[in-house]
Design a protein around this motif. Structure first.
Motif, PDB file in Angstrom:
ATOM      1  N   ARG A  61       0.842  -1.199   0.000  1.00 38.84           N
ATOM      2  CA  ARG A  61       0.000   0.000   0.000  1.00 38.84           C
ATOM      3  C   ARG A  61       0.881   1.255   0.000  1.00 38.84           C
ATOM      4  N   LYS A  63       4.021   1.435  -1.058  1.00 37.82           N
ATOM      5  CA  LYS A  63       4.719   1.514  -2.334  1.00 37.82           C
ATOM      6  C   LYS A  63       3.817   2.097  -3.423  1.00 37.82           C
ATOM      7  N   LEU A  64       2.545   1.732  -3.362  1.00 39.67           N
ATOM      8  CA  LEU A  64       1.590   2.214  -4.356  1.00 39.67           C
ATOM      9  C   LEU A  64       1.028   3.580  -3.983  1.00 39.67           C
TER      10      LEU A  64
END
Length: 66
Positions: A61, A63-64
């Motif tokens: 989450r 990283k995104l």
């Protein structure tokens, strides 16, 4: 006016499920089979199709940036 059950692709649960699994949206399915989006939604409900739940880890989450 066509009902969802008058459209073979919507009446057949496996065909509708295949279209969703292929990544098609309700709008795209409606355009392909020639019906309103509401008919696709009704067929989805009548066949009790549910979209898969995707659980995303906190690390992913971040990283995104969700």
């Amino acid at each position: 006016m066509k009902h969802w059950y008058d459209i073979p692709e919507l009446r057949d649960k496996e065909t509708l499920l295949w279209m969703f699994r292929k990544g098609m949206t309700r709008q795209e399915i409606a355009e392909v089979v020639g019906c309103p989006v509401s008919a696709v939604r009704t067929a989805e409900l009548r066949h009790t199709l549910k979209k898969p739940v995707i659980i995303i880890s906190e690390e992913l989450r971040q990283k995104l940036k969700l």
